[in-house]
Design an enzyme around this catalytic site. Structure first.
Site, PDB file in Angstrom:
ATOM      1  CG  HIS A  60      -1.631   1.273   1.463  1.00  0.00           C
ATOM      2  ND1 HIS A  60      -2.452   1.927   0.555  1.00  0.00           N
ATOM      3  CD2 HIS A  60      -1.549   2.078   2.553  1.00  0.00           C
ATOM      4  CE1 HIS A  60      -2.849   3.073   1.085  1.00  0.00           C
ATOM      5  NE2 HIS A  60      -2.315   3.188   2.295  1.00  0.00           N
ATOM      6  CG  HIS A  84       0.932   6.931   4.098  1.00  0.00           C
ATOM      7  ND1 HIS A  84       1.276   6.126   3.051  1.00  0.00           N
ATOM      8  CD2 HIS A  84      -0.322   6.555   4.458  1.00  0.00           C
ATOM      9  CE1 HIS A  84       0.271   5.308   2.776  1.00  0.00           C
ATOM     10  NE2 HIS A  84      -0.709   5.544   3.620  1.00  0.00           N
ATOM     11  CD  GLU A  88      -3.219   6.834  12.316  1.00  0.00           C
ATOM     12  OE1 GLU A  88      -4.386   6.426  12.336  1.00  0.00           O
ATOM     13  OE2 GLU A  88      -2.741   7.638  13.152  1.00  0.00           O
ATOM     14  CG  ASP A  89      -1.354   1.259  10.509  1.00  0.00           C
ATOM     15  OD1 ASP A  89      -2.265   1.845  11.114  1.00  0.00           O
ATOM     16  OD2 ASP A  89      -1.344   1.097   9.287  1.00  0.00           O
ATOM     17  CG  ASP A 151      -3.613   6.985   2.222  1.00  0.00           C
ATOM     18  OD1 ASP A 151      -3.404   5.769   2.049  1.00  0.00           O
ATOM     19  OD2 ASP A 151      -4.107   7.465   3.267  1.00  0.00           O
ATOM     20  CG  ASP A 271     -28.594  12.838 -28.584  1.00  0.00           C
ATOM     21  OD1 ASP A 271     -27.878  11.886 -28.969  1.00  0.00           O
ATOM     22  OD2 ASP A 271     -29.652  13.182 -29.115  1.00  0.00           O
TER      23      ASP A 271
HETATM   24 MN    MN Z   1      -2.674   4.674   3.955  1.00  0.00          MN
END
Ligand code: MN
Length: 716
Positions: A60, A84, A88-89, A151, A271
């Protein structure tokens, strides 16, 4: 010894990664290693994660970075795209990122993570524009917005394995918030892709019906389309114009919207035949227009010159509608290659174009620059610098916050919870006691940040405090607080003034009730106050001395205006009498606090004055934070102690140095010489402000005879 196992060089990730590295050739060679390091870091951080589709997670960020590379963005942006999702993860924090990859990359990644924390779809349509503004404001750096769009595009493309309700939510949010941002930035290709993909996700049935209808219609249309295409091409060639002509496919979503918004049938929308003519230079646009108007009759009133008058997002083209064979309406857009690139890629065309034709980049740069400027109506400051950094603060003067029920309020940046309270309602402001910011109890003076959810606690008995004036940033809040205080002050001061005058009369042996009505009347007339109440107020505020007024009442003489009324301006004091405390001798530039002292008006101390420590602890409500109002030409007394070697002529030297620094000496005294070696000179001098005082003290410190210089703080 057995050789180490070969890495699986044929895996998809590996192939994708190698293609990605190959695509970096436009960047300085020295930067490639940094990007590879960012990839390795991200791959390791996400090593144990998989996407819902089952792919390794790193696929990703790699795809997002791929889009960033397609837009020819800089090294930091590519690195940030790879990284990025790590904040977060994974366990990685911003500080670590900064240490590894520099502050700029860490800031970009942090900006992206912050955007992820806001959920938009739960709010109403009408607020979408506010959300878009908020998102742009939060991003602060245009690169963050672009990486975020990349993203989002990849997420939308790969949502198949997501739960349907989640898929729908993300699609709605993308349609409402992100697609319009893409359009605003001129990223038309991306705009159309986001719209069509989301339309299919939200309305799968409608999309498939439309798609089928389009396919069916295209058979009938193909012949006519081919004929018009040929006519246009031949005509342009006959005029010796180097032009490419394309048939323009309408996007699924744009057909759907046209049908819905303009109540047209599918065939009515379809059209209209759309064509695009791309020529090699600007003048050729107008030549081509002339040629095509000679070929087919133009529809009056349909011609638009977006070359002379570009759209706000930088889009340029000539638009015209012609009447083709069998009366078919034919829409044509005519533009140069460069305009075409801007039309497709918007802001990203800046980087793209630079690469493909460096010789011409300045013109595009100027155009992009102009366009960005018009985009940022509120942008102030040095624009060339701003453009160089590709850093934009799209709405620098505003902060967007939420009420508990999801309404957005726009406040000037720097606004506090107090401002918020008054923005909700004057009564909320006048009775507020505390603020819950993001559900955390916070002081009323807390500065609000984009996206904060603010709730105000009120208490019917709570009233505005003078100290709030220094906490409020908006004119509205300050106005309301002042209004309240003025009324309050009058009531309280009048009562106080009356008591003070009565006390004075009693001390003079006069019973206030025994004073004739006429005397009171004459006192009011001669004092210049309009009522007795006003006169009491003046006494209460310290503008008049009670003893003088008392004598006047009895002797019926003129009331001289008293000396206690200072012209010193202090922010937010609203005409109160002001006195600078003699213990700490505040001067402009010192942080100050003030308290009303009966009969003295507002007495001002420095924040660190030792004489007020106890009172500030015991009666914090009495003290208000105040600020100096800048004022020219006024001088303030302050005392300094100068420790000197006790030598002949030392006083003269020190005094001369003070005078050279433009300060006046008001008073000087000499302490007892310490064993006839050292002594302390105490000066009272007049200076303009704190900076001036510091200048004087520095000058003294430079004298060889001077051992030490200090400011007197807090005499009893
Ligand atoms: Mn992401």
């Amino acid at each position: 010894m057995e050789p180490a196992p070969e890495p699986d060089s044929h895996s998809t990730e590996d192939r994708d990664y190698r293609a990605f590295v190959d695509s970096l050739a436009y960047l300085p060679a020295t930067d490639i290693a940094r990007i590879e390091a960012a990839y390795a870091f991200a791959a390791k951080a996400h090593a144990h994660q998989k996407r819902l589709s089952g792919e390794a997670y790193i696929s990703h960020p790699l795809a997002v970075a791929g889009a960033v590379v397609e837009w020819r963005m800089d090294t930091e942006a590519v690195m940030a795209a790879l990284l990025h999702d790590v904040l977060e993860d994974t366990q990685i924090n911003k500080k670590q990122l900064g240490e590894h990859f520099g502050q700029e990359v860490a800031d970009l990644v942090d900006g992206l993570s912050k955007l992820d924390k806001i959920e938009f779809a739960t709010y109403k349509d009408a607020q979408a524009e506010n959300f878009r503004r908020m998102l742009m404001a939060m991003a602060r750096d245009l690169r963050v917005v672009l990486i975020k769009l990349a993203d989002r595009r990849h997420n939308i493309r790969t949502m198949a394995s997501l739960r349907p309700d989640k898929r729908r939510r993300i699609a709605l949010e993308t349609l409402d918030i992100y697609a319009p941002i893409a359009l605003r930035l001129g990223l038309n290709k991306l705009y159309r892709e986001l719209q069509d993909t989301c339309f299919e996700l939200i309305h799968p049935v409608r999309a498939s019906v439309l798609r089928k209808a389009m396919r069916a219609a295209s058979g009938n249309r193909r012949e006519l389309l081919g004929k018009i295409l040929e006519d246009l091409g031949n005509k342009l060639k006959a005029e010796d114009l180097d032009a490419e002509v394309f048939g323009r496919e309408k996007s699924l979503y744009s057909i759907y919207r046209k049908m819905k918004d303009r109540h047209l049938s599918f065939l009515q929308v379809l059209d209209i035949y759309g064509f695009r003519v791309v020529v090699d230079r600007l003048a050729a646009c107008y030549l081509a227009l002339g040629a095509l108007h000679a070929l087919y009759k133009p529809v009056p009133g349909k011609f638009k010159d977006y070359i002379a008058l570009p759209k706000a997002n930088g889009y340029q083209s000539l638009h015209t509608t012609l009447i083709g064979p069998y009366g078919t309406p034919v829409e044509v857009q005519i533009r140069t290659r460069e305009m075409h690139q801007v039309a497709q890629e918007g802001i990203a065309a800046h980087w793209l174009y630079k690469e493909s034709d460096p010789g011409n980049s300045t013109e595009l740069e100027i155009k992009t620059h102009k366009w960005l400027q018009s985009l940022l109506e509120t942008q102030s400051g040095d624009s060339s610098e701003f453009f160089e950094n590709v850093k934009i603060d799209l709405f620098p003067d505003e902060v967007y916050v939420f009420t508990p029920n999801g309404k957005i309020l726009t406040l000037p940046s720097g606004a506090t919870a107090i401002d918020f309270a008054y923005a909700v309602h004057t009564d909320v402001g006048n009775h507020c006691t505390a603020a819950l910011i993001n559900h955390v109890l916070s002081p009323l003076g807390t500065k609000l940040r984009n996206g904060d959810v603010v709730e105000i606690n009120t208490e019917p008995s709570a009233v505005p405090q003078a100290s709030w004036l220094s906490l409020a940033k908006t004119g509205r809040a300050r106005g309301r607080i002042r209004h309240f205080l003025r009324n309050m002050q009058k009531v309280e001061s009048a009562a106080l003034g009356k008591r003070m005058l009565y006390k004075e009369l009693l001390a003079m042996g006069v019973l206030p009730v025994s004073v004739a009505e006429l005397n009171w009347q004459q006192l009011v007339n001669s004092s210049g106050s309009s009522t007795l109440h006003d006169l009491f107020t003046d006494i209460g505020l310290g503008k008049r001395v009670p003893a003088v007024v008392a004598r006047l009442l009895l002797a019926r003489e003129e009331i001289p205006s008293t000396q206690t009324t200072s012209t010193l301006a202090i922010h937010g004091t609203e005409g109160m009498a002001i006195q600078l405390a003699s213990c700490c001798q505040p001067i402009p530039g010192d942080p100050i606090v003030g308290a009303i002292r009966k009969g003295h008006g507002l007495v001002v101390h420095t924040v660190d004055c030792p004489n007020i420590v106890r009172s500030r602890q015991n009666e914090p409500g009495k003290w208000m934070h105040i600020e100096w109002e800048p004022e020219k030409g006024k001088l303030f007394e302050v005392s300094i102690n100068v420790g000197v070697k006790d030598k002949r002529g030392v006083l003269a030297q020190v005094a001369a140095s003070i005078t050279r620094a433009d300060a006046n000496i008001v008073d000087v005294s000499m302490g007892d010489p310490d064993k006839h070696v050292f002594s302390t000179l105490s000066f009272t001098i007049e200076v303009a402000d704190r900076a001036h005082l510091e200048q004087v003290m520095r000058a003294l410190q430079r004298l060889p005879e001077v051992l030490q210089v200090s400011r007197e703080s807090g005499k009893e």
